[in-house]
Motif scaffolding. Structure first.
Motif, PDB file in Angstrom:
ATOM      1  N   TRP A   1     -22.527  66.619 -13.613  1.00 27.53           N
ATOM      2  CA  TRP A   1     -23.464  66.191 -14.667  1.00 27.53           C
ATOM      3  C   TRP A   1     -23.708  67.276 -15.710  1.00 27.53           C
ATOM      4  CZ3 TRP A   1     -28.040  63.673 -11.495  1.00 27.53           C
ATOM      5  CH2 TRP A   1     -27.575  62.509 -10.852  1.00 27.53           C
TER       6      TRP A   1
ATOM      7  N   PRO B   1     -26.576  69.328 -20.132  1.00 28.80           N
ATOM      8  CA  PRO B   1     -26.063  68.032 -19.673  1.00 28.80           C
ATOM      9  C   PRO B   1     -24.713  67.716 -20.322  1.00 28.80           C
ATOM     10  CG  PRO B   1     -28.350  67.882 -20.402  1.00 28.80           C
ATOM     11  CD  PRO B   1     -27.853  69.212 -20.840  1.00 28.80           C
ATOM     12  N   ARG B   2     -23.853  67.044 -19.571  1.00 29.88           N
ATOM     13  CA  ARG B   2     -22.549  66.663 -20.122  1.00 29.88           C
ATOM     14  C   ARG B   2     -22.681  65.638 -21.232  1.00 29.88           C
ATOM     15  NH1 ARG B   2     -17.908  68.253 -17.758  1.00 29.88           N
ATOM     16  NH2 ARG B   2     -18.074  69.335 -15.749  1.00 29.88           N
ATOM     17  N   ASN B   3     -23.650  64.731 -21.087  1.00 28.22           N
ATOM     18  CA  ASN B   3     -23.850  63.688 -22.104  1.00 28.22           C
ATOM     19  C   ASN B   3     -25.271  63.152 -21.974  1.00 28.22           C
ATOM     20  OD1 ASN B   3     -23.796  61.767 -19.889  1.00 28.22           O
ATOM     21  ND2 ASN B   3     -21.550  61.911 -19.970  1.00 28.22           N
ATOM     22  N   GLU B   4     -25.617  62.165 -22.802  1.00 29.83           N
ATOM     23  CA  GLU B   4     -26.983  61.621 -22.788  1.00 29.83           C
ATOM     24  C   GLU B   4     -27.319  60.954 -21.461  1.00 29.83           C
ATOM     25  OE1 GLU B   4     -27.824  59.107 -26.078  1.00 29.83           O
ATOM     26  OE2 GLU B   4     -27.401  60.649 -27.589  1.00 29.83           O
ATOM     27  N   GLU B   5     -26.353  60.249 -20.874  1.00 31.20           N
ATOM     28  CA  GLU B   5     -26.618  59.596 -19.595  1.00 31.20           C
ATOM     29  C   GLU B   5     -26.907  60.628 -18.505  1.00 31.20           C
ATOM     30  OE1 GLU B   5     -27.473  56.874 -16.851  1.00 31.20           O
ATOM     31  OE2 GLU B   5     -27.132  56.485 -18.999  1.00 31.20           O
ATOM     32  N   CYS B   6     -26.140  61.706 -18.515  1.00 30.19           N
ATOM     33  CA  CYS B   6     -26.393  62.779 -17.541  1.00 30.19           C
ATOM     34  C   CYS B   6     -27.758  63.415 -17.785  1.00 30.19           C
ATOM     35  CB  CYS B   6     -25.299  63.840 -17.644  1.00 30.19           C
ATOM     36  SG  CYS B   6     -23.690  63.298 -17.022  1.00 30.19           S
TER      37      CYS B   6
ATOM     38  N   LYS C   1     -30.425  61.961 -18.861  1.00 27.55           N
ATOM     39  CA  LYS C   1     -31.440  61.066 -18.294  1.00 27.55           C
ATOM     40  C   LYS C   1     -31.531  61.238 -16.782  1.00 27.55           C
ATOM     41  CE  LYS C   1     -30.985  57.446 -21.817  1.00 27.55           C
ATOM     42  NZ  LYS C   1     -30.581  56.038 -22.055  1.00 27.55           N
ATOM     43  N   GLN C   2     -30.392  61.345 -16.143  1.00 32.33           N
ATOM     44  CA  GLN C   2     -30.380  61.503 -14.694  1.00 32.33           C
ATOM     45  C   GLN C   2     -30.969  62.846 -14.274  1.00 32.33           C
ATOM     46  OE1 GLN C   2     -29.568  59.143 -12.502  1.00 32.33           O
ATOM     47  NE2 GLN C   2     -29.189  57.736 -14.212  1.00 32.33           N
TER      48      GLN C   2
ATOM     49  N   LYS D   1     -33.325  64.510 -15.620  1.00 34.12           N
ATOM     50  CA  LYS D   1     -34.786  64.554 -15.737  1.00 34.12           C
ATOM     51  C   LYS D   1     -35.475  64.288 -14.401  1.00 34.12           C
ATOM     52  CE  LYS D   1     -35.244  63.352 -20.624  1.00 34.12           C
ATOM     53  NZ  LYS D   1     -35.740  62.363 -21.607  1.00 34.12           N
TER      54      LYS D   1
END
Length: 862
Positions: A747, A787-792, A794-795, A797
């Motif tokens: 992530w 974070p690698r990206n926005e989804e990561c 979120k995770q 957090k």
């Protein structure tokens, strides 16, 4: 007797015999069965009535406030309205008089206003209201006949309120109702929270009633003995008469004794503690009267509200306390079948004094300690206010005067409630009081507050304590401690509902770990982080431009910019915040050469500091309030250091890079070895720290870690050569697994921040040597996870240390068990020791350590 609702789906059976008829609740049930059977329907409990009435009352007070009625006028008027409802329901006003008055004025508010003025005037002096005789009430409540004219919808609300049986409403709610009326911010608390009788009884029973009941048991036992001899058929009539007189005198003397016990609440507020106290004395007096009747003796009640004493600084609350006490007293009389007093019904309770309980400022130039009245018992709930909040809430002038008057008797950092404890203990010491029982913040058990309990123990002893009890404070559920103390006369000890042999100043029954010494080997290792006192912190986005910008002096801005973490950054996720950190002692001229950071502070911190009243606070406004030079010196040669949050639910220790500057909500340890990390993150250290620290509220909210008591007293083991390696390996594994859970490699990615930095600045170890110029400035290359990206993102957090330790997955529990076993092995103790046994052994080791000899404090670098 069966009471059911109209649908007959449920029923309540009231059952008692003739022997139980004298009990208050049974006598009241019998009365209602003949006079008001509807009140016995299921669901009509005192608590349900109180809560419903409180909610509707809150809505009515809201309407008056929205109309712009001054709060104190509205509160005083509504107090009279509710007292009339109460007086009608306990038959002090003629039958249904107030109800008829409301009904007749329902559609004509102006007429209702005139009727209320007439009724209030009659209650003030006694006399006729129309054809009805009105008793003389007095007591100050009806000194004026001021009436606020209701609107039609408000009259309907009052009528609905009047439908409740106010004889059953808990008097404690009266104070809550009117306090909320005066403070709109507390409106949402009406009906949701109020201090219950059961909560107050928890303190009053052991502090006030226990010794009186013991005295009553002695009197009753002696009377029973004499009565048994009197009933003997072998005694003469004259002897029988003499023995009867002895019983008569003993009982009358005891009733007289009951009528002379004085109870003082030195922070009485609306009088809840005092009203419960008078009820308890009345209950015991009734028991004595009933007992006397079985011995052919007729006694009259003597206990009166005028036995109660109070101190309250708010003039409105002082008056309100008197009303609450009288309502509780009259309610008790009504429910127990005793005649209410007449001519007047109420009396002013002049012993409820309006004054400051801890500071006499009648002569502002010469403040002094106020005199408290003599009393047998001191009880109550003094105000809680942390030492760091005193000045912002009370003002510099008041606090300076308070410190001057109390001197070293109370520590400067102590909570405000400690002054009440110290004063009560002084009253006991001078013979002006017998016993005291006070509520306290849970912080009373630790830090500067605990010195207050140490003084209590040195002059007497603690005979009762509730270490952690739910309470209601300003409408919110909190956790408090309760402490009962005396001169040491009472030899019984009750802690958290259990009999114990000793109660320590940490409110435990274990060995008194407060006798632990501060160990020389542990000093100069733990430091509080920096204190800002102003908006010195800035976001990463704001700092990006500053880091790349040059200055006329040629120095990079990175000299005065540090990554900045506080307690929340450790327990949750880091905010990626920076701090403007000028060196201590730098002149304004030198600081101004770091142009962008300096100008930012000039626009934010300088006005912030200028608004403060103390001159020393406004000087050198570009510097941190407390830069902690000793901490910086201790960390100067390290690449990493350990921190723990000042307050946390879980006691966590985390490694930080020395480029990071810790906030004052973190404590930094000048150690970089895994062995030390493993020792302080073990169960052994946590048990010790919890016992030496301060509970914030309930255990779930965490506890406050204080290095002087939690760390500097902690005795480290004398480990063999092999044992530190086992501890270090377990600690490394804990850190590795925990880091991978917080920031999973799949992530995250590593990014490198690049900006100019000097070889003698805070970022020196990240300066690329190949880029350094003749000025000693090169390129900082600082690696960090992102974070690698926005989804990561979120995770991530959700990946916080608090969440991890709340869940405590099996792998985490196992790695901590491995660490604990290694640490216990180093101490030579079995890992299944109870907390109490563990504390006893640690205390023994602490006291056996020579504080004048520098030890190792676990100093085995690995």
């Amino acid at each position: 007797m069966r009471a059911s609702n109209t649908s007959s789906t449920s029923a309540i059976i009231y059952e008692f015999d003739l022997d139980g008829l004298a009990q208050r609740q049974n006598l009241d049930i019998l009365r209602k069965a003949f006079t008001d059977p509807e009140a016995l329907r299921p669901g009509q409990t005192a608590e349900s009535i109180t809560r419903q009435a409180a909610e509707q009352f809150g809505q009515l007070s809201d309407r008056l406030r929205q109309r712009g009625i001054p709060a104190e006028r509205a509160a005083h008027f509504l107090m009279k309205i509710i007292f009339c409802m109460f007086a009608e329901d306990i038959r002090l006003l003629p039958d249904k008089l107030f109800s008829k008055l409301l009904t007749s004025g329902k559609k004509d508010p102006a007429r209702l206003t005139a009727l209320l003025e007439g009724l209030f005037a009659a209650m003030s002096t006694g006399g006729d209201f129309g054809v009805e005789p009105i008793p003389y009430f007095n007591g100050g409540l009806f000194d004026d006949s001021d009436v606020i004219e209701f609107r039609t919808d408000e009259v309907e609300s009052v009528i609905r309120l009047n439908d409740f049986d106010w004889s059953d409403v808990e008097p404690s709610i009266f104070g809550t109702l009117f306090e909320r009326t005066l403070d709109p911010d507390k409106r949402s608390q009406i009906g949701a929270h109020y201090t219950s009788r059961e909560d107050i009884l928890t303190l009053l029973e052991p502090v006030v009633m226990a010794p009186i009941r013991r005295r009553w048991d002695e009197v009753k036992a002696e009377c029973d003995k004499i009565w048994s001899k009197r009933q003997s058929g072998k005694v003469t009539k004259g002897t029988r008469t003499k023995r009867q007189k002895r019983i008569d005198k003993s009982l009358r003397d005891f009733v007289e004794e009951l009528a002379h016990y004085r109870v003082l609440d030195p922070a009485c507020g609306s009088g809840n503690f005092l009203y419960v106290a008078i009820n308890l004395l009345l209950d015991l007096e009734k028991e004595v009267i009933a007992y006397a009747a079985t011995r052919e003796i007729s006694l009259l009640p003597h206990v009166r509200p005028t036995q109660l004493l109070g101190i309250e600084i708010n003039p409105y609350a002082q008056q309100l306390a008197q009303v609450v006490i009288w309502i509780g007293y009259l309610q008790w009389k009504h429910h127990n079948g005793f005649q209410a007093p007449r001519d007047p019904v109420l009396e002013p309770i002049e012993s409820i004094r309006r004054m400051d309980a801890i500071l006499d400022l009648s002569d502002p130039e010469n403040p002094k300690e106020p005199e408290w009245p003599e009393a047998d018992f001191i009880v109550g709930n003094p105000p809680f206010l942390g030492g760091k909040l005193l000045r912002s809430n009370l003002g510099d002038g008041y606090v300076d005067a308070m410190f001057k008057v109390w001197g070293e008797r109370t520590r400067l950092e102590a909570d405000l409630c400690c002054y009440w404890f110290e004063k009560a203990a002084s009253q006991i010491g001078t013979g002006n009081c017998w016993r005291a029982g006070l509520l306290a913040t849970q912080g009373i058990r630790g830090g500067a507050n605990r010195e207050t309990l140490n003084r209590v123990k040195r002059r007497g002893d603690i005979f009762f304590a509730e270490s952690d009890r739910e309470w209601v404070l300003d409408g919110a559920n909190v956790h408090v401690s309760m402490v009962g103390f005396d001169s040491g006369e009472d030899r019984s000890r009750m802690l958290d509902g259990k009999c114990v042999s000793n109660i320590t100043t940490s409110l435990t029954a274990t060995s008194d770990i407060q006798t632990a010494k501060r160990l020389l080997s542990n000093r100069s290792l733990a430091f509080m982080g920096v204190t800002k006192q102003g908006p010195f912190d800035v976001s990463e986005r704001q700092v990006e431009g500053w880091l790349s910008s040059g200055n006329p002096s040629g120095r990079p801005n990175s000299d005065v910019l540090r990554i900045y973490l506080n307690g929340m950054d450790i327990t949750k996720r880091p905010r990626n915040s920076f701090l403007i950190d000028f060196p201590h002692g730098i002149s304004q001229e030198e600081a101004s050469r770091y142009e962008l950071p300096f100008e930012y502070l000039k626009s934010t911190v300088q006005p912030f500091r200028a608004a403060r009243t103390r001159n020393w606070f406004r000087e050198s406004w570009w510097e941190l309030y407390a830069p902690r030079p000793a901490m910086r010196l201790a960390l100067r040669n390290s690449e990493r250091y350990l921190v723990t949050p000042r307050v946390a639910k879980h006691r966590l220790f985390v490694w930080l890079d020395t480029v990071v500057l810790p906030d004052c909500q973190l404590f930094a340890f000048a150690r970089s070895d895994d062995y030390f990390f493993g020792l302080v993150h073990s169960r052994i250290h946590e048990v010790w720290a919890r016992s030496q620290g301060t509970q914030v509220r309930e255990r779930e909210s965490g506890f406050r870690y204080t290095p002087t008591s939690c760390f500097e007293t902690f005795p480290f083991p004398e480990a063999t050569d092999a044992q530190p390696d086992a501890i270090s390996e377990a600690a490394k594994e804990l850190d590795r697994l925990r880091s991978n859970w917080l920031n999973p490699p799949e992530w995250t990615r590593t990014e490198v921040l690049e900006f100019p930095g000097s070889v003698d600045g805070p970022w020196k170890r990240y300066v690329d040597p190949a880029t350094v110029d003749e000025r000693g400035i090169g390129t900082v290359r600082y690696p960090r996870l992102a974070p690698r990206n926005e989804e990561c993102a979120k995770q991530l957090k959700k990946r916080t240390l608090t969440n991890l330790y709340n869940q405590r997955p099996t792998w985490l529990a196992l790695v901590h068990r491995r660490l604990d076993e290694a640490v216990f092995e180093a101490y030579g103790w079995p890992p299944d020791l109870s907390d109490d046994d563990l504390l006893a052994r640690l205390l023994e080791r602490n006291l056996a350590t020579d504080t004048q000899t520098a030890g190792t404090a676990g100093n085995r670098s690995r």
